[in-house]
Design an enzyme around this catalytic site. Structure first.
Site, short mmCIF file in Angstrom:
data_model
loop_
_atom_site.label_atom_id
_atom_site.label_comp_id
_atom_site.label_asym_id
_atom_site.label_seq_id
_atom_site.Cartn_x
_atom_site.Cartn_y
_atom_site.Cartn_z
N ARG A 1 0.37 -55.97 -29.04
CA ARG A 1 0.89 -54.66 -28.64
C ARG A 1 -0.02 -53.96 -27.64
O ARG A 1 0.39 -53.00 -26.98
CB ARG A 1 1.03 -53.76 -29.88
CG ARG A 1 2.04 -54.23 -30.92
CD ARG A 1 2.03 -53.27 -32.09
NE ARG A 1 2.88 -53.68 -33.20
CZ ARG A 1 4.15 -53.31 -33.36
NH1 ARG A 1 4.72 -52.53 -32.46
NH2 ARG A 1 4.86 -53.70 -34.40
N ASP B 1 12.19 -41.17 -31.38
CA ASP B 1 12.30 -42.19 -30.33
C ASP B 1 13.35 -43.24 -30.69
O ASP B 1 13.64 -43.50 -31.86
CB ASP B 1 10.96 -42.86 -30.03
CG ASP B 1 10.03 -41.98 -29.22
OD1 ASP B 1 10.54 -41.08 -28.52
OD2 ASP B 1 8.80 -42.17 -29.28
N ARG B 2 13.86 -43.88 -29.64
CA ARG B 2 14.85 -44.94 -29.75
C ARG B 2 16.24 -44.43 -30.09
O ARG B 2 17.16 -44.62 -29.32
CB ARG B 2 14.43 -46.01 -30.78
CG ARG B 2 13.19 -46.77 -30.41
CD ARG B 2 13.44 -47.55 -29.16
NE ARG B 2 12.38 -48.50 -28.87
CZ ARG B 2 12.41 -49.34 -27.84
NH1 ARG B 2 13.46 -49.36 -27.05
NH2 ARG B 2 11.43 -50.15 -27.61
N HIS C 1 6.44 -49.98 -39.38
CA HIS C 1 5.96 -50.32 -38.03
C HIS C 1 6.62 -51.54 -37.40
O HIS C 1 6.63 -51.64 -36.18
CB HIS C 1 4.44 -50.49 -38.08
CG HIS C 1 3.78 -50.53 -36.73
ND1 HIS C 1 4.02 -49.59 -35.75
CD2 HIS C 1 2.87 -51.39 -36.20
CE1 HIS C 1 3.27 -49.85 -34.69
NE2 HIS C 1 2.57 -50.95 -34.94
N ASP D 1 7.17 -42.72 -37.68
CA ASP D 1 8.15 -43.14 -36.67
C ASP D 1 9.51 -42.52 -36.95
O ASP D 1 10.52 -43.21 -37.11
CB ASP D 1 8.23 -44.66 -36.59
CG ASP D 1 7.14 -45.25 -35.71
OD1 ASP D 1 6.21 -44.51 -35.35
OD2 ASP D 1 7.21 -46.45 -35.39
N HIS E 1 13.40 -43.68 -36.63
CA HIS E 1 13.62 -43.73 -35.18
C HIS E 1 14.88 -43.01 -34.72
O HIS E 1 15.69 -43.54 -33.95
CB HIS E 1 13.66 -45.19 -34.70
CG HIS E 1 12.30 -45.79 -34.55
ND1 HIS E 1 11.36 -45.29 -33.67
CD2 HIS E 1 11.70 -46.85 -35.17
CE1 HIS E 1 10.26 -46.01 -33.75
NE2 HIS E 1 10.43 -46.95 -34.66
N ASN F 1 2.94 -44.28 -34.97
CA ASN F 1 2.47 -44.36 -33.59
C ASN F 1 3.39 -43.63 -32.61
O ASN F 1 2.97 -43.25 -31.52
CB ASN F 1 2.30 -45.81 -33.17
CG ASN F 1 3.61 -46.58 -33.19
OD1 ASN F 1 4.30 -46.63 -34.20
ND2 ASN F 1 3.96 -47.20 -32.07
N HIS F 2 4.65 -43.40 -33.00
CA HIS F 2 5.56 -42.68 -32.11
C HIS F 2 5.42 -41.17 -32.24
O HIS F 2 6.01 -40.44 -31.43
CB HIS F 2 7.01 -43.09 -32.39
CG HIS F 2 7.39 -44.38 -31.72
ND1 HIS F 2 8.09 -44.44 -30.55
CD2 HIS F 2 7.14 -45.66 -32.08
CE1 HIS F 2 8.27 -45.70 -30.19
NE2 HIS F 2 7.70 -46.46 -31.12
N ASP G 1 10.41 -46.94 -40.89
CA ASP G 1 10.81 -46.29 -39.64
C ASP G 1 12.25 -45.77 -39.71
O ASP G 1 13.14 -46.44 -40.24
CB ASP G 1 10.69 -47.26 -38.48
CG ASP G 1 9.25 -47.72 -38.25
OD1 ASP G 1 8.43 -47.59 -39.16
OD2 ASP G 1 8.97 -48.23 -37.14
N HIS H 1 1.03 -46.14 -41.90
CA HIS H 1 2.21 -46.47 -41.09
C HIS H 1 2.17 -47.93 -40.67
O HIS H 1 3.18 -48.63 -40.76
CB HIS H 1 2.28 -45.59 -39.84
CG HIS H 1 3.32 -46.07 -38.86
ND1 HIS H 1 4.67 -45.99 -39.12
CD2 HIS H 1 3.20 -46.69 -37.64
CE1 HIS H 1 5.34 -46.51 -38.10
NE2 HIS H 1 4.47 -46.94 -37.20
#
Length: 695
Positions: free
Chosen positions: A597, A471-472, A624, A468, A442, A500-501, A440, A550
């Protein structure tokens, strides 16, 4: 009614009545049968006239359409009287004279029918295009909303009705969009065919590159082919480098129509469909150098029976071999293609054998464009040729390395170029060793630059990123744009898979959507990115020995072949095998478990071992999950987690790591750990609060 503009109907009926009186004066006609037939014909004619008159009076159709309709009623009256009194023609007129008169009426009726059809199709298509534009705007708005329950107003002054969720609204909008698109395509076909019948179908000659036709057809149908598991490839004769003259748009439509038919006749996982443009010969025509070009589309599908081949190019004709062909469309595509090729002075045909596949082709003479003719712009056709972009990639990469975003137009060009590359990659994309595998990121842009400093620059090093990207972090736009630019610039040296993001719903909650709004002012760029997310591969395989998703495994996917059969060109579902690949986690407990999750599963070492054995893999590399040391063997020697965002969310204090696989896949991989970059950008950005989440 002869005084009102366009009121030609009454005069026509008067002439028809006079014609009837002429026939009625002959006593040889059976008065009883004649009276009955005349009554029926008059009633039918006046009914048509009244309907057309009041429809025109109400304003539902234009004056042109109404006038043509009334003229049509005039001719209908003549035909009905002629039919009613057909038995009297033998005594009143000679057979030859009667036949000539009927043929005149038939030709007049045919001309009016064609003109009426063309006018009506045009008038229907104009408001339908407006509906499509409006629905597209509604669809974009609905798809940009979170999946919470929404309210819609059913009418002015009426109470708001509760709808169960945005997902249902999206579903309804998508169904309506699909239906209107299909209707528009059918209307376009009917309009083109009506223009052909009336002789109003003309070519728009321009200079073009034959390679663009092939590239456009492949790019347009690549998602459909990938969903069927069919490889779609294009080849162009090296001798076809010069610009030629012809109707590029309509010839491109012929090629696209051929590809569409080839895919319809190809079962899932059939061998490849090939689009090929070849030079047959060069000759002089009308004092100009002319290339005779053969464009063909070859499939290895079910083939077409000889009895059906003869009517395949007829209007309103559709061939349905078993359950493969869904019968969508007007049945006019190939008939229109035949007319387009004929207007170019060429020929069109089909070679097919049941069980062996088919080859649609056309051969057309195309004059070479003068040497001084400027090349058409890259976007002259509906899609640019593969990997061609007006964007200066090296300049864009240099700009992005300074954490300076591209403008909206440059983002669109970059995404278009990337899509053309990604759609050709498989769900399990093969990666050659040596390779550096990254977890990731991010949106931590400066830590991505640190990763390249530690691991080596691309393209000197071969990279695999496990998703990923966004995001974040506060620089998701710059992070993903830089990786995307490197992918387009060095497509064989960097592989990007989906996390997943990389989805519409998650990015609206965890920062990426808001960042796009903040940096570009609206959601246009976010939509470009999320559309591209749908083309990212779901996993990778290093030398077919190391499996790299991922997140993890799925109880619905036992083999790599099962993953290859998934349709990945969509938003990540809430459940199912595609969801599991980007959400599941390894666990110390054996077997399958429920994931905390709320999506995907947990899987034990026994599940990992079974998957590796079945598919001849050595171990699994995934991302992940946050791990404080940057990497962790969850299942000893069989499943390792790599996390490449140091000091995650600018507060977790974790190390980051990358995994290096050398030339020998049998050698044990090495891990390089590193800390967060000292440079982290604007301090105001770092103080913004971000949503909590399963770290």
């Amino acid at each position: 009614d002869n005084k009102r503009p366009g009121g030609a109907g009454a005069g026509g009926l008067g002439r028809a009545a006079a014609l009837g009186d002429e026939y009625a004066s002959h006593a040889a006609v059976d008065r009883v049968s004649r009276t009955a037939l005349l009554s029926v014909s008059c009633a039918a004619t006046w009914t048509c006239f009244v309907v057309v008159y009041f429809v025109g009076l109400a304003g539902f159709v234009s004056r042109d359409v109404e006038a043509i309709s009334l003229n049509g009623v005039d001719v209908l009256a003549k035909l009905l009287y002629a039919a009613a009194l057909g038995s009297s023609h033998a005594s009143v007129l000679s057979p030859e004279r009667a036949l000539r008169r009927l043929l005149v009426y038939e030709r007049e009726a045919t001309t009016l029918r064609r003109r009426f059809l063309r006018y009506v199709m045009h008038e229907v298509r104009v408001p339908l295009n407006a509906v499509r534009l409006g629905l597209s705007a509604i669809s974009s708005y609905v798809k940009s909303q979170p999946s919470d329950p929404v309210r819609v107003q059913s009418g002015a002054g009426e109470a708001l009705e509760q709808v169960s969720g945005a997902s249902e609204v999206r579903g309804v909008v998508e169904v309506v969009e699909t239906s209107i698109t299909a209707m528009s395509e059918t209307l376009d076909d009917v309009l083109s065919f009506a223009s052909i019948e009336e002789g109003a179908f003309h070519l728009h000659v321009e200079a073009f590159d034959v390679g663009d036709l092939v590239a456009h057809a492949v790019a347009t149908h690549a998602p459909t082919a990938a969903a069927q598991g069919v490889a779609l490839r294009g080849t162009v004769d090296e001798r076809l480098k010069s610009l030629l003259e012809g109707d590029a748009r309509r010839l491109g439509a012929c090629v696209s129509n051929f590809v569409s038919n080839a895919l319809k006749f190809s079962p899932p996982d059939a061998p490849e469909v090939t689009v090929r443009a070849a030079l047959v010969r060069t000759e002089q025509r009308d004092g100009r150098r002319t290339h005779v070009v053969r464009v063909s589309v070859r499939d290895r599908g079910v083939g077409i029976a000889p009895r059906d081949q003869s009517r395949l190019f007829q209007a309103f004709s559709q061939i349905r071999p078993g359950e493969l062909q869904q019968g969508r469309g007007s049945g006019l595509g190939l008939a229109i293609s035949r007319e387009i090729v004929t207007l170019h002075g060429g020929e069109i045909g089909l070679v097919s054998e049941v069980g062996q596949g088919s080859e649609f082709f056309f051969v057309v003479p195309l004059p070479c464009a003068p040497a001084s003719t400027p090349a058409p712009p890259p976007r002259a056709l509906a899609a640019a040729p593969r990997r061609r972009t007006m964007l200066d990639l090296d300049a864009a990469i240099a700009q992005l390395r300074q954490c300076d975003v591209l403008d909206e137009n440059e983002v669109r060009q970059l995404c278009d170029a990337a899509k053309e590359i990604l759609v050709d990659e498989s769900n399990v994309q093969r990666v050659d060793a040596p390779v550096t595998i990254c977890g990731d990121i991010h949106g931590q842009f400066y830590d991505l630059l640190e990763l390249f400093r530690v691991g080596g620059e691309c393209p000197e090093r071969n990279y695999l990123f496990l998703g990923d990207f966004v995001d974040r972090g506060h620089y998701s736009v710059e992070t993903f744009l830089l990786l995307l630019a490197l992918k387009v610039r060095h497509p064989d040296r960097i592989t990007l898979i989906r996390g997943n993001h990389e989805s519409r719903q998650i990015t609206q909650v965890y920062g990426f959507y808001d960042e796009c709004l903040r940096k570009y002012g609206d959601a246009t760029v976010w939509k470009e990115f999320t559309s591209l997310f749908d083309t990212l591969p779901l996993s990778a395989a290093v030398e077919n020995s190391v499996f790299c998703p991922h997140a993890g495994l799925s109880p619905s996917l036992d083999t790599v072949d099962h993953i290859q059969q998934l349709n990945r060109f969509q938003e990540i579902p809430h459940e199912g095998p595609m969801c599991d690949l980007v959400w599941s986690d390894p666990d110390e407990r054996c077997g399958w478990g429920i994931s905390p999750r709320g999506a995907g599963y947990t899987f034990g070492a026994d599940i990992t071992e079974q998957f590796l054995t079945t598919n001849s893999f050595k171990f699994i590399v995934r991302a992940h999950q946050l791990v404080m040391e940057g990497y962790s063997w969850t299942h000893p020697n069989t499943c390792v987690t790599v996390f490449s965002a140091p000091n995650y969310c600018y507060r977790c204090g974790n190390m980051a790591a990358i995994m290096e696989i050398g030339d020998s896949i049998d050698a044990r991989p090495e891990f390089v750990m590193y800390e967060a970059s000292p440079e982290q950008g604007d301090k105001k950005e770092l103080n913004q609060r971000m949503p909590d989440y399963f770290l």
